[in-house]
Write a protein that holds these residues in place. Sequence first.
Motif, PDB file in Angstrom:
ATOM      1  N   ALA A 373       0.829  -1.207   0.000  1.00  0.00           N
ATOM      2  CA  ALA A 373       0.000   0.000   0.000  1.00  0.00           C
ATOM      3  C   ALA A 373       0.866   1.260   0.000  1.00  0.00           C
ATOM      4  O   ALA A 373       0.513   2.266  -0.631  1.00  0.00           O
ATOM      5  CB  ALA A 373      -0.927  -0.010   1.211  1.00  0.00           C
ATOM      6  N   ILE A 374       1.990   1.213   0.699  1.00  0.00           N
ATOM      7  CA  ILE A 374       2.911   2.351   0.684  1.00  0.00           C
ATOM      8  C   ILE A 374       3.506   2.536  -0.705  1.00  0.00           C
ATOM      9  O   ILE A 374       3.602   3.665  -1.216  1.00  0.00           O
ATOM     10  CB  ILE A 374       4.014   2.152   1.733  1.00  0.00           C
ATOM     11  CG1 ILE A 374       3.417   2.207   3.139  1.00  0.00           C
ATOM     12  CG2 ILE A 374       5.114   3.207   1.574  1.00  0.00           C
ATOM     13  CD1 ILE A 374       4.381   1.837   4.228  1.00  0.00           C
ATOM     14  N   LEU A 375       3.895   1.439  -1.339  1.00  0.00           N
ATOM     15  CA  LEU A 375       4.417   1.550  -2.707  1.00  0.00           C
ATOM     16  C   LEU A 375       3.379   2.133  -3.652  1.00  0.00           C
ATOM     17  O   LEU A 375       3.710   2.934  -4.545  1.00  0.00           O
ATOM     18  CB  LEU A 375       4.882   0.183  -3.201  1.00  0.00           C
ATOM     19  CG  LEU A 375       6.172  -0.366  -2.600  1.00  0.00           C
ATOM     20  CD1 LEU A 375       6.522  -1.717  -3.232  1.00  0.00           C
ATOM     21  CD2 LEU A 375       7.327   0.617  -2.803  1.00  0.00           C
ATOM     22  N   ASP A 376       2.120   1.750  -3.469  1.00  0.00           N
ATOM     23  CA  ASP A 376       1.057   2.326  -4.299  1.00  0.00           C
ATOM     24  C   ASP A 376       0.988   3.839  -4.114  1.00  0.00           C
ATOM     25  O   ASP A 376       0.810   4.592  -5.086  1.00  0.00           O
ATOM     26  CB  ASP A 376      -0.295   1.698  -3.945  1.00  0.00           C
ATOM     27  CG  ASP A 376      -0.420   0.259  -4.408  1.00  0.00           C
ATOM     28  OD1 ASP A 376       0.397  -0.164  -5.253  1.00  0.00           O
ATOM     29  OD2 ASP A 376      -1.322  -0.454  -3.915  1.00  0.00           O
ATOM     30  N   ALA A 377       1.123   4.293  -2.879  1.00  0.00           N
ATOM     31  CA  ALA A 377       1.105   5.735  -2.620  1.00  0.00           C
ATOM     32  C   ALA A 377       2.334   6.415  -3.219  1.00  0.00           C
ATOM     33  O   ALA A 377       2.225   7.506  -3.809  1.00  0.00           O
ATOM     34  CB  ALA A 377       1.027   5.993  -1.112  1.00  0.00           C
ATOM     35  N   LYS A 378       3.493   5.798  -3.087  1.00  0.00           N
ATOM     36  CA  LYS A 378       4.701   6.375  -3.677  1.00  0.00           C
ATOM     37  C   LYS A 378       4.585   6.455  -5.198  1.00  0.00           C
ATOM     38  O   LYS A 378       5.011   7.432  -5.817  1.00  0.00           O
ATOM     39  CB  LYS A 378       5.930   5.545  -3.272  1.00  0.00           C
ATOM     40  CG  LYS A 378       6.377   5.761  -1.837  1.00  0.00           C
ATOM     41  CD  LYS A 378       7.488   4.816  -1.423  1.00  0.00           C
ATOM     42  CE  LYS A 378       8.781   5.043  -2.181  1.00  0.00           C
ATOM     43  NZ  LYS A 378       9.422   6.331  -1.835  1.00  0.00           N
ATOM     44  N   ASP A 379       4.000   5.432  -5.800  1.00  0.00           N
ATOM     45  CA  ASP A 379       3.819   5.439  -7.245  1.00  0.00           C
ATOM     46  C   ASP A 379       2.910   6.576  -7.708  1.00  0.00           C
ATOM     47  O   ASP A 379       2.996   7.029  -8.847  1.00  0.00           O
ATOM     48  CB  ASP A 379       3.229   4.104  -7.717  1.00  0.00           C
ATOM     49  CG  ASP A 379       4.225   2.961  -7.643  1.00  0.00           C
ATOM     50  OD1 ASP A 379       5.441   3.236  -7.528  1.00  0.00           O
ATOM     51  OD2 ASP A 379       3.796   1.788  -7.687  1.00  0.00           O
ATOM     52  N   LYS A 380       2.042   7.021  -6.787  1.00  0.00           N
ATOM     53  CA  LYS A 380       1.124   8.118  -7.100  1.00  0.00           C
ATOM     54  C   LYS A 380       1.696   9.470  -6.693  1.00  0.00           C
ATOM     55  O   LYS A 380       0.989  10.482  -6.701  1.00  0.00           O
ATOM     56  CB  LYS A 380      -0.225   7.876  -6.425  1.00  0.00           C
ATOM     57  CG  LYS A 380      -0.988   6.680  -6.996  1.00  0.00           C
ATOM     58  CD  LYS A 380      -2.291   6.436  -6.254  1.00  0.00           C
ATOM     59  CE  LYS A 380      -3.160   5.385  -6.939  1.00  0.00           C
ATOM     60  NZ  LYS A 380      -2.540   4.053  -6.947  1.00  0.00           N
ATOM     61  N   GLY A 381       2.965   9.482  -6.305  1.00  0.00           N
ATOM     62  CA  GLY A 381       3.653  10.737  -6.064  1.00  0.00           C
ATOM     63  C   GLY A 381       3.783  11.175  -4.621  1.00  0.00           C
ATOM     64  O   GLY A 381       4.291  12.274  -4.347  1.00  0.00           O
TER      65      GLY A 381
END
Length: 439
Positions: A373-381
Amino acid sequence: MFSLKREDFGPGFDFGVAMAAHQIEGGQTDGRGSSIWDSFAATPRNTRNADTGKVACDHYNRWPEDLDLIRDGGFDGYRFSFSWPRVIPEGTGPSNPKGLDFYDRLIDGMLERGIKPYATLYHWDLPSSLQDRGGWMNRDTTAAFADYAALIGHRFKDRLETIATVNEPWCVAFLSHFLGIHAPGYRDVRAASRAMHHILLAHGRAIDALRAEGAKNLGIVVNLEKAEPYSSSPEDQEAAELGDALFNQWYLGGVCKGEYPQSIVDIIEDHLPRDWQADMDVISRPLDWIGVNYYTRSLYKFDASVPVFPFTQHRGDLEKNDLGWETVPEALTEFLLRVSNDYTNLPLYVTENGMSESNDAKRIDYFDRHLRAILDAKDKGVDVRGYFAWSLLDNFEWAEGFSSRFGIVEMDYASQKRTPKPSYFAFSKMLLGRALEVR
């Protein structure tokens, strides 16, 4: 094992573990004063099995072993808290040299092992003498907290990676002064309203005191909980919006924008301190980062029979831990995006995340899904700089006593033996790129 690699998070991303002083230290000697959790836990029916933090994990004496576990697991940092009554036994007045010396040893021990010290000033252990004068209901406590912050900043600032003022102000104020579940155990709307404001004023005054001492990399840690309606009815939707404002918006809005959600002000304004609006500039002092603690969600159901805040909270039908908390990792992505988009462009840390569970395979899966979930947020900037697992050790879990186990290292409280769980080795394999031998 985890499905992720350390490299997935990019350079400069810190992994750590988090623990709090009262939950692990014990060591109620060497001049340490009494805290509200000492008296709360000593009162019948306040904690499960009448458990107390008198000994806990004996971290006060066994900290070298615990720091070795952090180092050997490949973690970059240790998020710890100072014990205010250990440092200033009466909350104000003379400091305790032996208490300060303990934190010198602990911090130096981290640095000697290559562990970054992520410090928190207040993780709920208010000195009892301050509670005698009203605690967080009393504005004077905010001045005492600023003096305490100045002392910590002066002595330790050059050795700390970051300093957080307060951990989870919702728990400090609402859980403890309105719901009565945590110390000091009030169930009073006026007490809660004043605590909700004063804990944030204390934060702002501490930021000023720390900056005056030359301390850097300052922040606050808020706990966020997903608020969803129990049903599709308009009434339940409104209840969820009110719950979100009370749990999430009050603290983020105060700290980041200098404003409180009007829906909550409309309900409690008569109970807030006089001229509270004049404090908002101090409450919203500039910060360097924000910490997010995230665990679960609640479903809100409108209930006109409930006074003040007309709702009840429920759990749904998703997978749960042994406390009944649902696992909703996608909400962590949503919160990181929401904080970044709606409140601040500061760097964010996930400062607590974990699972109380006897089945460690479920804990590994929980961590893996939330890391994704953190990686998903990082991928979104979103600028997420680190992740801290709660917690290294099973410990004194507040009102749940020793029955709740969040640790990636198992505690035998009778012998004080520490035994790493598979989740500890899952982290070490991800962080070190190799499997550690079982001790």
